[in-house]
Design a protein around this motif. Structure first.
Motif, PDB file in Angstrom:
ATOM      1  N   ALA A  18      -0.708   0.153   0.824  1.00 23.35           N
ATOM      2  CA  ALA A  18      -0.481   0.800  -0.469  1.00 23.35           C
ATOM      3  C   ALA A  18       0.131  -0.181  -1.469  1.00 23.35           C
ATOM      4  N   ILE A  19       1.049  -1.012  -1.001  1.00 22.28           N
ATOM      5  CA  ILE A  19       1.665  -2.015  -1.878  1.00 22.28           C
ATOM      6  C   ILE A  19       0.620  -3.018  -2.345  1.00 22.28           C
ATOM      7  N   ARG A  20      -0.214  -3.455  -1.422  1.00 24.53           N
ATOM      8  CA  ARG A  20      -1.267  -4.407  -1.783  1.00 24.53           C
ATOM      9  C   ARG A  20      -2.201  -3.806  -2.829  1.00 24.53           C
ATOM     10  N   ALA A  21      -2.587  -2.554  -2.639  1.00 22.89           N
ATOM     11  CA  ALA A  21      -3.491  -1.899  -3.580  1.00 22.89           C
ATOM     12  C   ALA A  21      -2.860  -1.800  -4.966  1.00 22.89           C
ATOM     13  N   SER A  22      -1.572  -1.509  -5.018  1.00 19.80           N
ATOM     14  CA  SER A  22      -0.905  -1.357  -6.311  1.00 19.80           C
ATOM     15  C   SER A  22      -0.782  -2.681  -7.051  1.00 19.80           C
ATOM     16  N   ALA A  23      -0.739  -3.794  -6.305  1.00 23.40           N
ATOM     17  CA  ALA A  23      -0.574  -5.104  -6.935  1.00 23.40           C
ATOM     18  C   ALA A  23      -1.897  -5.737  -7.320  1.00 23.40           C
ATOM     19  N   GLY A  24      -2.988  -5.280  -6.733  1.00 25.17           N
ATOM     20  CA  GLY A  24      -4.298  -5.850  -7.044  1.00 25.17           C
ATOM     21  C   GLY A  24      -4.931  -6.486  -5.828  1.00 25.17           C
ATOM     22  N   TRP A  25      -5.908  -5.794  -5.243  1.00 26.65           N
ATOM     23  CA  TRP A  25      -6.569  -6.267  -4.029  1.00 26.65           C
ATOM     24  C   TRP A  25      -7.209  -7.631  -4.229  1.00 26.65           C
TER      25      TRP A  25
END
Length: 235
Positions: A18-25
């Motif tokens: 979820a953190i990765r998705a929020s920062a930009g895959w």
């Protein structure tokens, strides 16, 4: 053992995703994402355990298991663990062609989450029968939420500062990462003192956990305050 592994890994992996998705895959990438998790879980956790035991042996702190653990937790663990987490994180961020504070914060949080996976697995599998009888599930929930938050917050701050300065070149990242690492050590030390205080002095558990939650919320608000690449690169 299998249940402990699932409790230690599955919720934290979902959090990391979820953190990765929020920062930009697309910016962080799969390789850097797993490199951050693996560095925390294997590199930093393994080297920290070896270093702590070796250091305590050198210093002759053979005061029994509990005594050694207290000394390590209060004096040495924050410095060694946070330095290792942040050192590997800085290398990962340095490989990015573009990095902003949200990318550095996300990768730092993933390093801390990886570290927490290994630590939680060890704690969950080593929990005694007495602990299980008193509330093993509650213990796992507390470690999954708050110990993980503590391990992720420090590297996330270091990563955010390094990411913010990344645009000015790799040399500029050093001071930011050093300040972030010092902050991470302070957070870790304060957490260990607070946990010890809960066990020995009756400090209410909601105090350190509440402060930790507020600090995490403040970091998220700061990281989320960016509007675009240009606004961040000139700030």
């Amino acid at each position: 053992m299998i249940a402990s592994a699932l409790y230690a890994v599955v919720p934290l992996m979902a959090l990391a995703m979820a953190i990765r998705a929020s920062a930009g895959w697309h910016v962080i990438g799969t390789t850097r994402f797993f490199a951050a998790l693996l560095w925390g879980a294997v590199g930093a956790a393994g080297l920290a355990a070896i270093s702590l035991n070796h250091l305590l042996d050198i210093l002759g702190l053979g005061v029994g298991t509990s005594g050694r653990e207290s000394v390590a937790a209060l004096l040495f663990a924050p410095v060694i663990e946070e330095f290792l987490k942040c050192a590997g994180l800085l290398v990962i961020i340095a490989t990015m062609p573009i990095a902003l504070k949200r990318h550095g914060a996300a990768l730092g949080a993933c390093v801390g989450i990886g570290f927490a996976m290994t630590e939680n697995l060890l704690y969950f599998t080593a929990a005694s029968d007495a602990l299980r009888a008193r509330g093993y599930l509650d213990y796992m929930i507390q470690r999954t939420l708050f110990a993980t938050m503590m391990h992720a917050l420090g590297p996330a701050i270091a990563g955010a500062l390094a990411g913010k300065l990344h645009v000015h070149g790799l040399a500029a990242m050093g001071p930011g990462a050093a300040i972030g690492t010092a902050i991470a050590v302070g957070i870790h030390f304060a957490w260990n003192v607070a946990v010890l205080g809960e066990n020995t002095m009756g400090i209410p558990s909601f105090l350190p956990r509440g402060l930790l939650t507020l600090a995490s919320a403040a970091l998220i608000a700061w990281v989320a305050s960016r509007a675009a690449v240009d606004s961040e690169s000139t700030s």
